[in-house]
Scaffold this active site. Structure first.
Site, mmCIF file in Angstrom:
data_model
loop_
_atom_site.group_PDB
_atom_site.id
_atom_site.type_symbol
_atom_site.label_atom_id
_atom_site.label_comp_id
_atom_site.label_asym_id
_atom_site.label_seq_id
_atom_site.Cartn_x
_atom_site.Cartn_y
_atom_site.Cartn_z
ATOM 1 N N ARG A 50 0.852 -1.187 0.000
ATOM 2 C CA ARG A 50 0.000 0.000 0.000
ATOM 3 C C ARG A 50 0.882 1.229 0.000
ATOM 4 O O ARG A 50 2.104 1.105 -0.009
ATOM 5 C CB ARG A 50 -1.026 0.007 1.139
ATOM 6 N N ALA A 52 0.678 5.303 -1.857
ATOM 7 C CA ALA A 52 0.424 5.719 -3.243
ATOM 8 C C ALA A 52 1.577 5.434 -4.215
ATOM 9 O O ALA A 52 1.371 4.809 -5.256
ATOM 10 C CB ALA A 52 0.039 7.197 -3.253
ATOM 11 N N ARG A 90 -7.723 -0.030 -6.341
ATOM 12 C CA ARG A 90 -8.072 0.941 -5.294
ATOM 13 C C ARG A 90 -8.310 2.286 -5.990
ATOM 14 O O ARG A 90 -7.601 2.605 -6.944
ATOM 15 C CB ARG A 90 -6.943 1.071 -4.238
ATOM 16 N N ASP A 245 -2.236 11.103 -1.329
ATOM 17 C CA ASP A 245 -2.685 10.101 -2.315
ATOM 18 C C ASP A 245 -3.119 10.728 -3.632
ATOM 19 O O ASP A 245 -3.010 10.101 -4.683
ATOM 20 C CB ASP A 245 -3.823 9.255 -1.745
HETATM 21 O O1 MRU Z 1 -4.368 3.067 2.679
HETATM 22 P P1 MRU Z 1 -2.892 3.295 2.517
HETATM 23 O O2 MRU Z 1 -2.067 2.648 3.567
HETATM 24 O O3 MRU Z 1 -2.440 2.951 1.104
HETATM 25 O O4 MRU Z 1 -2.733 4.852 2.677
HETATM 26 C C1 MRU Z 1 -1.450 5.421 2.574
HETATM 27 C C2 MRU Z 1 -1.440 6.886 2.775
HETATM 28 O O5 MRU Z 1 -2.448 7.503 3.033
HETATM 29 C C3 MRU Z 1 -0.158 7.584 2.543
HETATM 30 O O6 MRU Z 1 -0.060 8.722 3.341
HETATM 31 C C4 MRU Z 1 -0.081 8.011 1.070
HETATM 32 O O7 MRU Z 1 -0.344 6.919 0.221
HETATM 33 C C5 MRU Z 1 1.219 8.603 0.724
HETATM 34 S S1 MRU Z 1 2.481 7.371 0.864
HETATM 35 C C6 MRU Z 1 3.948 7.970 0.522
#
Ligand code: MRU
Length: 362
Positions: A50, A52, A90, A245
């Protein structure tokens, strides 16, 4: 220059894509060996990987795996349907579709004319590798810009940083976005404490960010999400750093649920609030954050904790994965191309991205 983290969340080994299963962390380091686009899609949907930028990089691997072991060259329509399927894994992080669009364009320009599927796979895998390396390079540059900027804003002191979710090596192909800045602050002796929001319900903070910090000796303390505003009120937080994201043209951005509340509290207490992102995370097709699609996940993930249901059987839950921070709450935006400051709005961001485009072409 900052060194990369020792942790690698996902990488190519031969013709397999190896993923560290983040659902098993911190108890076990289990590696999954993925060989099909469907397996990569499942890993993204199930949150085995997970974050982004990592989701984007993994999408490139999933796309490349469409060519692995194919008897005949893969036609464009078939490849496009594979990309469309991975693209729905997603909805919120823009990096997923951005990278898949890039892979489709690469197919059109370089791969369509290949005589064999093996040649196609070799080219696609190479492109996927380059996307992983590029992200690692962006991480280093974000960290450098972020630390330089913080040193100017808050000179002569070691900082107490608060962060949310996981934005480190486990969310990227390098040492991270917001957590990459923290890592470099630590390397330079400029970090006093990292407050780590536990980040309900997936606990990316308590399980993943704390794991990264513990592995590297970064001073950190895990707090419940609801503790953060109170720590700000107590004067215990110098700056808030978060990931992103998807950021719209005007600077509104989606990030892990709870980020909006942090931004409101930071503004109330006069604390700098800084999102850290690669330019890839801008969605210039969106004028503002109201049109960002917010992922809604199963309420079981909220209502069942550690294998036990924590609410009555008759209760339903609302599990939104993300929220949207309005641009007016942002102090400055850290990117690998530099820092956007002096008021975050559509004009500033458009000018910045335009200058970046000009620099890229030079
Ligand atoms: O649901 P996730 O764990 O994928 O969410 C991740 C986040 O919200 C991060 O802050 C975002 O993806 C930036 S990661 C460098």
């Amino acid at each position: 220059m900052s060194r990369d983290s020792n942790l690698t969340a996902a990488f190519w080994e031969g013709d397999e894509y190896v993923v560290l299963d983040q659902l098993e962390l911190p108890e076990r380091k289990t590696c999954l060996r993925l060989t099909t686009p469907a397996a990569v899609r499942e890993a993204i949907t199930a949150m085995r990987l997970r974050g982004a930028p990592l989701i984007g990089a993994a999408a490139s691997a999933g796309a490349a795996l469409a060519f692995r072991g194919a008897g005949e060259p893969v036609e464009r329509a078939v490849f496009a349907s594979v990309c469309a399927s991975i693209g729905t894994a997603r909805p919120t992080a823009v990096n997923l579709m951005a990278v898949l669009d890039e892979m489709l364009a690469y197919y059109d320009n370089e791969v369509a004319g290949c005589a064999t599927a093996a040649e196609q796979f070799a080219l696609m895998q190479r492109r996927s590798l380059e996307i992983h390396w590029r992200d690692a390079d962006r991480n280093r540059r974000m960290a450098r810009h972020g630390v330089d900027w913080l040193r100017r804003l808050l000179p002569d002191r070691r900082l107490r940083v608060l962060t949310h979710c996981n934005t480190g090596a486990l969310a990227t192909c390098g040492h991270g976005t917001a957590l990459g800045v923290v890592r470099t602050l630590h390397e330079q002796g400029l970090l006093k404490m990292l407050w780590v929001d536990e980040t309900r319900p997936y606990l990316q903070g308590a399980r993943l960010t704390a794991f990264e910090c513990a592995e590297e000796g970064i001073p950190h303390t895990v707090i419940t999400d609801s503790t953060a505003p109170y720590l700000m009120a107590q004067g215990q937080v110098d700056v808030v750093l978060t990931g992103v994201d998807r950021m719209a043209r005007n600077g509104d951005f989606a990030n892990k649920i709870g980020t909006y509340g942090l931004a409101v509290a930071a503004r109330h207490h006069g604390i700098p609030f800084l999102p850290v992102l690669p330019v890839e995370s801008f969605d210039t097709a969106l004028s503002d954050g109201a049109r960002i699609v917010i992922e809604e996940r199963s309420d079981d993930e909220l209502l069942i904790f550690n294998g036990r249901r924590i609410a009555p059987a008759a209760s339903s839950g609302l599990h939104l994965g993300f929220d949207v921070v309005p641009h007016g709450l942002i102090t400055a935006v850290i990117t690998e191309q530099g820092v956007i400051e002096g008021g975050i709005d559509e004009k500033h961001i458009t000018d910045f991205l335009h200058r970046r485009g000009a620099a890229d072409r030079a």
